[in-house]
Design an enzyme around this catalytic site. Structure first.
Site, PDB file in Angstrom:
ATOM      1  N   ASP A 166       0.802  -1.236   0.000  1.00  0.00           N
ATOM      2  CA  ASP A 166       0.000   0.000   0.000  1.00  0.00           C
ATOM      3  C   ASP A 166       0.829   1.278   0.000  1.00  0.00           C
ATOM      4  O   ASP A 166       0.300   2.348  -0.247  1.00  0.00           O
ATOM      5  CB  ASP A 166      -0.897   0.039   1.248  1.00  0.00           C
ATOM      6  CG  ASP A 166      -1.999  -0.996   1.178  1.00  0.00           C
ATOM      7  OD1 ASP A 166      -2.286  -1.463   0.074  1.00  0.00           O
ATOM      8  OD2 ASP A 166      -2.558  -1.337   2.238  1.00  0.00           O
ATOM      9  N   SER A 533      20.586   4.419 -20.542  1.00  0.00           N
ATOM     10  CA  SER A 533      21.930   4.326 -19.956  1.00  0.00           C
ATOM     11  C   SER A 533      22.076   5.095 -18.645  1.00  0.00           C
ATOM     12  O   SER A 533      23.017   4.853 -17.892  1.00  0.00           O
ATOM     13  CB  SER A 533      22.972   4.862 -20.934  1.00  0.00           C
ATOM     14  OG  SER A 533      22.881   4.179 -22.153  1.00  0.00           O
TER      15      SER A 533
END
Ligand code: ATP
Length: 773
Positions: A166, A533
């Protein structure tokens, strides 16, 4: 800070016996936490004990408490739920139950307990610790333990980890398991969207979250849902029903063929009456929409953990053991959290107390306080969501206030590029601006490949992978910058959003540098880093890097399965990242690689020899051939000499027949298909901030001589890179980033993640003892 130290020269650490249990609802990543705790405990010379079925195991003892060795947690990383079990244990709520728990801890010699669970579980652990002296007295009185035992176990150390899908715990930005759960929710909504679109239907989707709307809100942001209901922010209007229907009608009028409404299970109106999916269905049906309700239920428990949860749980598990070893009898029990991308260790009960206050604030209808008690990003994301969900295309601004906003994708595609474009377009339109798509990068600009985008043009882009605008790797330096200026002027572009990786960054440098020569570049410009990257200066994370990590982790899981099935097999897996080792290290940690070879460290014969020695020992000791496969991740640019093939060949020829080796080059699958929720959320958050940034510098020219651009600025701050630093969003003038740019290797010189490289090896190589400072 971690450092390899020769153990023989070190003072002995006190040999602790550390018990670990998982409790409350299961969450993905709990296994990764257990694995890290067990292995780091062993590495630090301690004993690790798994306590099965949560507090049930502690109360019952016997074979529900088991000493765990290094190999007992093998394969744990990729498995969802909790392998050591969890339960809701009523007897532990009673003192009698906790007395048995104390007895079992002492009889097993356990003097430290790490609990991974929600606020209830952590409260239970703290209650046990606070009652500890009294429990010992009772056990002595009952003759169940001796005075010597009581003296030896005078103090119980307790450390908490938050495992909860949650994300409802205060004092931590994110809990273990929440992101995986969000992955499952987004996958489900993406799937539902195709059927909704086909039939032109409306769907009301109920997601978990009794007191916390994090899952619902983030799912709404990630999937571009039309409306969301969360407990912390009930609709304020007395007639919210009509307002909702009006909003949804506007979306339909613009051409939307489907409607998605997300409801948290704890959603309420301002009188605290529940808002139920069935009620919303009735409202929509009455407005002529063919509406269905889907309750996602237990699929949200997540299953296989995503890359983020594996790494979060691992790093927090390591810190939990550190906290055990640091603890003194006087320090309050700590909870390991994460804030602004840094691991935290704060008093557990303070966090539990703050968490309870959210539910109390809601019960008292103090919704502002309930929002304030959540982390600041939550409110910001809510506001951004609302800004994008409404339609306000009518607003018109004067020319010198109106952004004619060029949006361009540069470099290779990365997950989140489309989500960012969608958010930028909708936010801009709602604020009276004109977004203009520049197709196919700067090349497209030179060929007049531009088009104004409308609200509906970007519908469905929130979850789309690739680049809808089209992109290419043509570097700006290969093009005529004067022509670019001319084209911007011709199309009256007076602000620019560049979405892309290192090429986008260097393009901005070039445009900024050319401002003296071409006033067309004297407009606010911002680069939103998007590359798998994660090598762009000015940000800790670029869009697409999370999607890519998940793609790599999925592939490596499959490869590892194959390597394990064939038993004695070693895989050398080549991953992208250019000259930046981020993907190799983070993926290595998430899949349990033996080593990651990265450009920041290089690879040498000495290093390969050390890894060979490890392999010989591992496979040599494994007489029965039960050992799982091994993975080595090699960044594509780490060495021209030690290529992926060469490393695999060295391993094979030195294996003395103990194992076999193979290579795998992951290639373009690393760009990922559908962007991960994290990338979608980041994209939305950052794109909205980018437009606000451009607005901030949208000032009419001060000199009458300047006829173009209609918005003129040449202060350095107005050409910036947006970045995430911790949890903050920052803008850095592109010129100021040059000092932290390694132009030759096309990357940032800042590598906040580099220390995790060491962890990859500590957790996969038994016998590697490391002391953390
Ligand atoms: P979730 O977020 O999934 O609900 P949780 O840890 O909050 O996780 P709970 O059911 O509240 O789940 O608690 C799990 C277990 O922790 C309980 O079954 C009980 O054994 C123990 N526990 C909870 N609260 C207390 C307490 N106040 N005192 C002692 N033990 C407790």
């Amino acid at each position: 800070v971690q450092q390899d130290i020769d153990i023989s020269t070190q003072p002995k650490v006190e040999r602790k016996r550390i018990g670990v249990l998982t409790s409350g609802g299961d969450s993905p990543g709990m296994n990764a936490a257990v694995r890290a705790i067990v292995r780091v405990a062993i590495s630090r010379g301690c004993d690790a004990y798994a306590i099965f079925e949560g507090y049930e195991g502690l109360v019952n003892g016997g074979d529900m408490i088991k000493k765990f060795g290094w190999a007992d947690v093998r394969g744990y990383l990729a498995i969802g739920g909790t392998l050591i079990g969890t339960a809701r244990c009523a007897s532990f709520r009673e003192r009698k139950g906790r007395l048995s728990a104390a007895y079992n801890l002492i009889k097993n010699g356990i003097d430290a307990l790490i609990v991974c669970g929600g606020d209830g579980s952590l409260t239970g652990a703290d209650v046990l610790r606070s009652e500890w002296p009294g429990l010992l007295e009772d056990l002595i009185k009952e003759g169940r333990i001796t005075i010597e035992e009581a003296t030896r176990f005078k103090h119980l150390t307790v450390v908490g980890l938050v495992g909860s899908i949650d994300n409802d715990m205060s004092s931590t930005d994110i809990t273990i398991g929440a992101v995986t759960s969000l992955h499952r929710i987004c996958e489900a909504i993406d799937s539902i969207s195709s059927t909704a679109l086909s039939h032109s239907r409306a769907f009301v989707i109920e997601v978990m979250g009794r007191h916390c709307g994090w899952l619902a809100l983030m799912a709404a942001v990630s999937t571009g849902a039309d409306f969301v209901f969360i407990p912390e922010r009930p609709p304020i209007s007395d007639d919210w029903e009509s307002e909702m229907c009006e909003t949804l009608k506007k979306h339909r009028d613009l051409g939307k063929r489907m409607t998605i409404v997300i409801v948290a299970e704890g959603a309420i109106d301002k009188n605290l009456d529940p808002i139920r999916p069935e009620y919303i269905k009735k409202l929509l049906t009455d407005h002529g929409l063919d509406t269905r309700v889907t309750t996602l239920g237990h699929t949200q428990r997540g299953g296989k953990p995503c890359s983020f949860d594996r790494n979060l749980a691992t790093i927090q598990g390591v810190e939990a053991v550190q906290a055990v070893l640091r603890a003194t009898p006087d320090t309050p029990s700590p909870m390991i959290g994460i804030r602004e991308n840094k691991i935290t260790c704060e008093p557990l009960m303070k966090a539990v107390e703050l968490t309870r206050q959210v539910a109390e604030a809601i019960a008292q209808k103090d919704f502002r306080r309930a929002m304030d008690l959540r982390d600041p990003e939550f409110s910001e994301d809510y506001q951004a969501y609302i800004d994008l969900a409404v339609v306000n295309e009518k607003l018109s601004l004067r020319e010198n206030q109106c952004l004619r906003l060029g949006i361009i994708h540069i470099g290779a595609p990365a997950g989140g590029m489309n989500s960012a474009t969608r958010a930028a377009v909708r936010y801009a339109l709602n604020h009276g601006h004109i977004p203009v798509a520049i197709y196919n990068g700067f090349d497209g600009l030179l060929q007049d490949n531009l088009r104004e985008l409308s609200w509906i043009d970007v519908d469905g882009w929130a979850g789309k992978g690739g680049s809808e605008l089209g992109t290419n790797k043509i570097n700006i330096s290969e093009l005529d910058v004067g022509m670019i200026a001319y084209q911007l002027q011709k199309h009256r572009i007076n602000s620019l959003l560049l979405i892309g990786g290192f090429e986008a960054y260097t393009s901005l440098i070039e445009l900024n540098r050319s401002r003296n020569q071409y006033p067309a570049f004297c407009i606010p410009m911002v680069c939103l880093p998007a590359t798998i990257s994660n090598n762009v200066p000015g940000t800790d994370f670029s869009l697409g890097s999370d999607t890519s990590l998940n793609a790599i982790v999925d592939s490596c899981d499959s490869i590892k399965q194959s390597a394990s099935a064939s038993r004695r097999r070693v895989f050398v897996v080549e991953v992208q990242g250019g000259h930046c080792g981020y993907l190799a290290v983070l993926a290595g940690l998430a899949v349990g690689a033996t080593s990651a070879y990265i450009p920041e460290e290089g690879v040498s014969l000495k290093k390969l020899q050390a890894d060979l020695n490890h392999l010989t020992r591992r496979f040599g000791e494994d007489k029965k051939g039960t050992s799982s496969g091994r993975l080595f991740l090699r960044n594509e640019c780490v060495s021209n000499t030690y290529t992926t093939d060469v490393i695999a060949s060295i391993f094979k020829s030195e294996s003395r027949g103990l194992y076999d080796s193979r290579t795998s080059i992951l290639g373009h699958i690393q760009q990922g298909g559908t962007p991960s929720p994290t990338d979608r959320i980041r994209a939305t958050r950052l794109a909205v901030k980018c437009i606000k940034f451009l607005e901030q510098y949208a000032l009419p020219p001060t000199s009458e001589k300047i006829v173009y651009p209609s918005i003129y600025t040449n202060v350095k701050e107005s050409a910036a890179v947006i970045g995430i630093e911790g949890a903050q969003v920052i803008f850095t003038p592109v010129i100021d980033l040059l000092s932290e740019t390694d132009m030759k290797n096309r990357k940032s010189t800042k590598t906040w993640w580099i220390h995790l490289k060491e962890l990859v090896e500590i957790l996969s190589k038994w016998g590697k003892i490391t002391f953390f400072k």
